[in-house]
Design a protein around this motif. Structure first.
Motif, PDB file in Angstrom:
ATOM      1  N   PHE A  27     -28.679  30.900  24.420  1.00  0.00           N
ATOM      2  CA  PHE A  27     -28.091  32.023  24.416  1.00  0.00           C
ATOM      3  C   PHE A  27     -28.741  33.107  25.044  1.00  0.00           C
ATOM      4  O   PHE A  27     -29.849  33.405  25.512  1.00  0.00           O
ATOM      5  N   TYR A  58     -23.047  32.027  25.080  1.00  0.00           N
ATOM      6  CA  TYR A  58     -23.875  30.782  24.417  1.00  0.00           C
ATOM      7  C   TYR A  58     -23.248  29.640  25.321  1.00  0.00           C
ATOM      8  O   TYR A  58     -22.427  29.553  25.791  1.00  0.00           O
ATOM      9  N   LEU A  99     -33.867  29.921  16.585  1.00  0.00           N
ATOM     10  CA  LEU A  99     -33.941  30.212  18.213  1.00  0.00           C
ATOM     11  C   LEU A  99     -35.481  30.398  18.618  1.00  0.00           C
ATOM     12  O   LEU A  99     -36.103  30.833  17.633  1.00  0.00           O
ATOM     13  N   PHE A 145     -25.321  39.480  20.673  1.00  0.00           N
ATOM     14  CA  PHE A 145     -24.839  38.203  21.236  1.00  0.00           C
ATOM     15  C   PHE A 145     -24.290  38.838  22.713  1.00  0.00           C
ATOM     16  O   PHE A 145     -23.369  39.222  22.397  1.00  0.00           O
ATOM     17  N   GLN A 169     -30.467  43.768  23.753  1.00  0.00           N
ATOM     18  CA  GLN A 169     -31.152  44.481  22.921  1.00  0.00           C
ATOM     19  C   GLN A 169     -31.297  45.978  23.426  1.00  0.00           C
ATOM     20  O   GLN A 169     -32.147  46.217  24.205  1.00  0.00           O
ATOM     21  N   PHE A 212     -37.092  32.435  21.597  1.00  0.00           N
ATOM     22  CA  PHE A 212     -36.878  33.575  22.230  1.00  0.00           C
ATOM     23  C   PHE A 212     -37.916  33.709  23.668  1.00  0.00           C
ATOM     24  O   PHE A 212     -39.242  33.289  23.379  1.00  0.00           O
ATOM     25  N   GLY A 213     -37.735  34.175  24.382  1.00  0.00           N
ATOM     26  CA  GLY A 213     -38.358  34.546  25.709  1.00  0.00           C
ATOM     27  C   GLY A 213     -38.887  35.881  25.475  1.00  0.00           C
ATOM     28  O   GLY A 213     -38.372  36.552  24.451  1.00  0.00           O
ATOM     29  N   ALA A 214     -39.626  36.463  26.202  1.00  0.00           N
ATOM     30  CA  ALA A 214     -40.250  37.927  26.104  1.00  0.00           C
ATOM     31  C   ALA A 214     -39.286  38.763  26.421  1.00  0.00           C
ATOM     32  O   ALA A 214     -39.422  40.040  26.155  1.00  0.00           O
ATOM     33  N   TYR A 248     -28.738  37.379  25.011  1.00  0.00           N
ATOM     34  CA  TYR A 248     -28.538  38.663  23.856  1.00  0.00           C
ATOM     35  C   TYR A 248     -29.133  39.749  24.776  1.00  0.00           C
ATOM     36  O   TYR A 248     -29.825  39.964  25.578  1.00  0.00           O
ATOM     37  N   ARG A 287     -39.669  40.267  34.373  1.00  0.00           N
ATOM     38  CA  ARG A 287     -40.111  41.244  33.201  1.00  0.00           C
ATOM     39  C   ARG A 287     -39.344  42.329  33.003  1.00  0.00           C
ATOM     40  O   ARG A 287     -38.903  43.034  32.025  1.00  0.00           O
ATOM     41  N   GLY A 329     -34.534  50.290  20.141  1.00  0.00           N
ATOM     42  CA  GLY A 329     -34.307  50.557  18.454  1.00  0.00           C
ATOM     43  C   GLY A 329     -33.107  49.879  17.841  1.00  0.00           C
ATOM     44  O   GLY A 329     -32.898  50.031  16.683  1.00  0.00           O
ATOM     45  N   GLN A 330     -32.591  48.865  18.605  1.00  0.00           N
ATOM     46  CA  GLN A 330     -31.571  48.088  17.923  1.00  0.00           C
ATOM     47  C   GLN A 330     -32.043  46.613  17.882  1.00  0.00           C
ATOM     48  O   GLN A 330     -32.838  46.191  18.540  1.00  0.00           O
ATOM     49  N   GLY A 331     -30.861  45.842  17.085  1.00  0.00           N
ATOM     50  CA  GLY A 331     -31.241  44.463  17.045  1.00  0.00           C
ATOM     51  C   GLY A 331     -30.476  43.823  18.353  1.00  0.00           C
ATOM     52  O   GLY A 331     -29.694  44.373  18.819  1.00  0.00           O
ATOM     53  N   PRO A 332     -30.799  42.686  18.746  1.00  0.00           N
ATOM     54  CA  PRO A 332     -30.327  41.626  19.597  1.00  0.00           C
ATOM     55  C   PRO A 332     -28.596  41.654  19.410  1.00  0.00           C
ATOM     56  O   PRO A 332     -28.335  41.312  18.169  1.00  0.00           O
TER      57      PRO A 332
END
Lengths: 119, 112
Positions: A33, A48, A108, A45, A37, A110-112, A35, A9, A40-43
């Motif tokens: 997938f 895949y 999707l 890519f 991150q 997602f994991g933590a 990603y 983690r 303060g941003q989005g994931p």
């Protein structure tokens, strides 16, 4: 498993170290997938897999990043010679593919995430 | 290229207030649209989705309508709760493709 599991983690690495991040997707999910991150941003890519085949790795930032999924289940994202700009949360997501019924929506799970800090 | 733009946060509301988080998109093909939510310490999870124009996705009191004419998918909730405090991400996947493109996220704080 019941969900997508990621480990570790949290990882603190010294600049120049190699790291490996593991993802255990939902059992039977074909698509996997990775990603990245940033704070303060989005994931964003990275790559895949469909089963064991890596169909797209266009998002990997450099050749220091490498991902594999040799048996079509567990995947590992490896970062060689880590740099400070690699500090981010690395998210793994899996999908069973297209939702049945022809809706065509790829949902999707997602994991933590694995939070990497490079000092 | 394909992209998603959502309103900047943080958004701070009092409990029971009305919520709108704006989302617009640019797509080279026909997209499916999603809202994902990230609660503190947890992974992203799907909140709702819509796969064609004029579809309305809904879940947990949240709604969003796929507006092709305005290329928008705004998230709304009539009465927010403290437990709705989270980061909300708008996203798209082009039909026939596999890559999901995310917006930058909007952090919502709800005060009691």
């Amino acid at each position: 498993g019941a969900g997508v599991s990621q480990s570790p983690r949290y990882k603190v690495a010294k600049r120049g170290q190699d790291v490996a991040l593991r993802c255990d997707p939902i059992s039977g999910h074909v698509s996997l997938f990775w990603y990245q991150q940033a704070l303060g941003q989005g994931p964003e890519f990275l790559t895949y897999f469909q089963n064991e085949a890596q169909l797209d790795k266009s998002g990997l930032p450099s050749d220091r990043f490498f991902a594999e999924r040799p048996e079509g289940s567990v995947s590992t994202l490896k970062i060689q010679r880590t740099q400070q700009e690699d500090s981010a949360v690395y998210l793994c997501a899996s999908s069973g593919g297209w939702v049945r019924g022809g809706s065509g929506a790829n949902v999707l799970t997602f994991g933590a995430g694995s939070r990497l800090t490079v000092l | 290229g394909d992209s998603v733009t959502q309103m900047e946060g943080p958004v701070t509301l009092s409990e029971e207030a009305f919520l709108t988080i704006n989302c617009t998109y640019t797509a080279t093909g026909y997209p499916s649209l999603f809202w994902y939510v990230q609660y503190p310490g947890e992974g992203l999870q799907l909140l709702l989705k819509a796969t064609k124009a004029d579809d309305k996705g809904s879940n947990k009191g949240f709604e969003a309508t796929y507006r092709k004419e305005t290329t928008s998918f705004h998230l709304e909730k009539g009465s927010v709760q403290v437990s709705d405090s989270a980061v909300y991400f708008c996203a798209l996947t082009i039909t026939g493709g596999f890559k999901t493109i995310f917006g930058a996220g909007t952090r919502l704080f709800v005060k009691a």
